[in-house]
Design a protein around this motif. Structure first.
Motif, PDB file in Angstrom:
ATOM      1  N   PHE A   1       4.710  -0.624  -0.434  1.00 17.48           N
ATOM      2  CA  PHE A   1       5.998  -1.259  -0.143  1.00 17.48           C
ATOM      3  C   PHE A   1       6.473  -2.178  -1.269  1.00 17.48           C
ATOM      4  N   PRO A   2       5.648  -3.094  -1.776  1.00 19.50           N
ATOM      5  CA  PRO A   2       6.134  -3.927  -2.880  1.00 19.50           C
ATOM      6  C   PRO A   2       6.471  -3.127  -4.132  1.00 19.50           C
ATOM      7  N   CYS A   3       5.793  -2.002  -4.350  1.00 12.60           N
ATOM      8  CA  CYS A   3       6.138  -1.150  -5.491  1.00 12.60           C
ATOM      9  C   CYS A   3       7.545  -0.592  -5.351  1.00 12.60           C
TER      10      CYS A   3
ATOM     11  N   TYR B   1      10.179  -3.402   8.461  1.00 11.98           N
ATOM     12  CA  TYR B   1       9.729  -4.584   7.708  1.00 11.98           C
ATOM     13  C   TYR B   1      10.605  -5.808   7.961  1.00 11.98           C
ATOM     14  N   SER B   2      11.797  -5.618   8.505  1.00 18.95           N
ATOM     15  CA  SER B   2      12.638  -6.718   8.975  1.00 18.95           C
ATOM     16  C   SER B   2      12.882  -7.781   7.889  1.00 18.95           C
ATOM     17  N   ILE B   3      13.059  -9.016   8.327  1.00 21.09           N
ATOM     18  CA  ILE B   3      13.368 -10.111   7.411  1.00 21.09           C
ATOM     19  C   ILE B   3      12.199 -10.370   6.465  1.00 21.09           C
TER      20      ILE B   3
ATOM     21  N   VAL C   1       2.112   4.491  -8.572  1.00 19.01           N
ATOM     22  CA  VAL C   1       1.242   3.730  -7.667  1.00 19.01           C
ATOM     23  C   VAL C   1       1.850   3.690  -6.271  1.00 19.01           C
ATOM     24  N   GLY C   2       3.164   3.476  -6.203  1.00 25.55           N
ATOM     25  CA  GLY C   2       3.842   3.430  -4.907  1.00 25.55           C
ATOM     26  C   GLY C   2       3.735   4.738  -4.147  1.00 25.55           C
ATOM     27  N   ILE C   3       3.972   5.847  -4.831  1.00 21.68           N
ATOM     28  CA  ILE C   3       3.938   7.160  -4.182  1.00 21.68           C
ATOM     29  C   ILE C   3       2.523   7.528  -3.735  1.00 21.68           C
ATOM     30  N   VAL C   4       1.537   7.273  -4.598  1.00 16.39           N
ATOM     31  CA  VAL C   4       0.154   7.618  -4.250  1.00 16.39           C
ATOM     32  C   VAL C   4      -0.340   6.780  -3.084  1.00 16.39           C
TER      33      VAL C   4
END
Length: 206
Positions: A54-56, A124-126, A25-28
Motif C-alpha cells: 500500500f505505501p508503495c 483504508y479510509s482516513i 516491490v508494490g506489485i510483488v
C-alpha cells in the motif's frame, strides 16, 4: 544488480529506476498479500509481507500525479479501474478510489479537507489518506518529519499488522533504485483486477 545514483536519475527525468523499483516491490508484495488473503489465510506472514504494498502505491500516486502530462486522463483511469475492479476486490470501494482521492488532494490542495472526508468511505479510509500525505511530506519536504507522521498515522488502526507498512519507508528515503526490467506503462491497470480474478477462480475450483 546495478544501482543508479541521484545524479543519474536527475539526468533522465522520463524514467526513474527508483520509482520502477518501488512499483515492482508494490506489485510483488500485493500479489503475496492477495495469495494470503484468498488462498492461504492461515499464513499470517503473507499478509505481513503484503503490508508493504500500500505505501508503495501511495508513493507511485505521488509520482504519477506530478509526472503526468494529462491529469484528467490519469485520474479517470484510476476511477474507471476502481469501478471495473469492484466485482473482484474484497472491498467494494477499493483502494483505487482512495488513491484517486489522495491524488486529487495533491493536485487541488485547497480542497484536501473535502477529499479527506470522502476517503472515509474508501478502503483504508482516513488512515490511508493521511498515510499518503505523510509519505508526500517525507518525499517532498522533510523525511524525518514525514517518517514521524507516518508512524503517528498507525494509531488510526491501532496495534495491528498494518504497522509493518512502515517497512516500505526506507525505499522512499534512499536515492537509489535497482535496474529492474521496466514495467509497461499500463501494466498495473490490467494486473490489479486480473490477478485477483485468477485467484478467485482458483479458490472456486478447489
Amino acid at each position: 544488480m546495478k544501482y543508479e545514483t541521484k545524479g543519474a536519475e536527475s539526468v533522465d527525468k522520463t524514467f526513474s529506476h527508483k520509482l520502477n523499483t518501488i512499483k515492482w516491490v508494490g506489485i510483488v508484495t500485493m500479489t503475496i498479500d492477495h495469495i494470503g488473503y484468498f488462498l492461504l489465510p492461515e499464513l499470517l506472514l503473507l499478509r505481513i509481507i503484503g503490508r508493504v504494498a500500500f505505501p508503495c502505491f501511495l508513493y507511485s500516486t505521488i509520482e504519477g500525479t506530478k509526472r503526468t502530462h494529462h491529469y484528467g486522463r490519469y485520474i479517470l483511469r484510476l476511477v474507471l479501474l476502481g469501478i471495473l475492479s469492484m466485482p473482484v476486490t474484497p472491498n467494494t470501494v477499493n483502494v483505487l478510489f482512495l488513491l484517486a482521492l489522495f491524488s486529487l488532494s495533491l493536485k487541488f490542495k485547497k480542497y484536501a479537507l473535502i477529499f479527506s472526508l470522502l476517503s472515509i468511505f474508501a478502503e483504508y479510509s482516513i488512515y490511508g489518506f493521511l498515510f499518503g500525505w505523510s509519505i508526500y511530506w517525507l518525499k517532498e519536504h522533510n523525511w524525518p518529519q514525514g517518517t514521524g507522521l507516518a508512524v503517528m498515522t498507525q494509531y488510526f488502526v491501532g496495534l495491528s499488522i498494518q504497522i509493518f507498512s512502515l517497512l516500505a519507508l526506507p525505499l522512499f528515503i534512499i536515492d537509489k533504485g535497482l535496474e529492474l526490467p521496466k514495467l509497461p506503462r499500463y501494466f498495473f491497470y490490467a494486473y490489479y483486477p486480473l490477478h485477483q480474478l485468477v485467484l478467485i477462480l482458483i479458490v472456486s475450483s478447489l
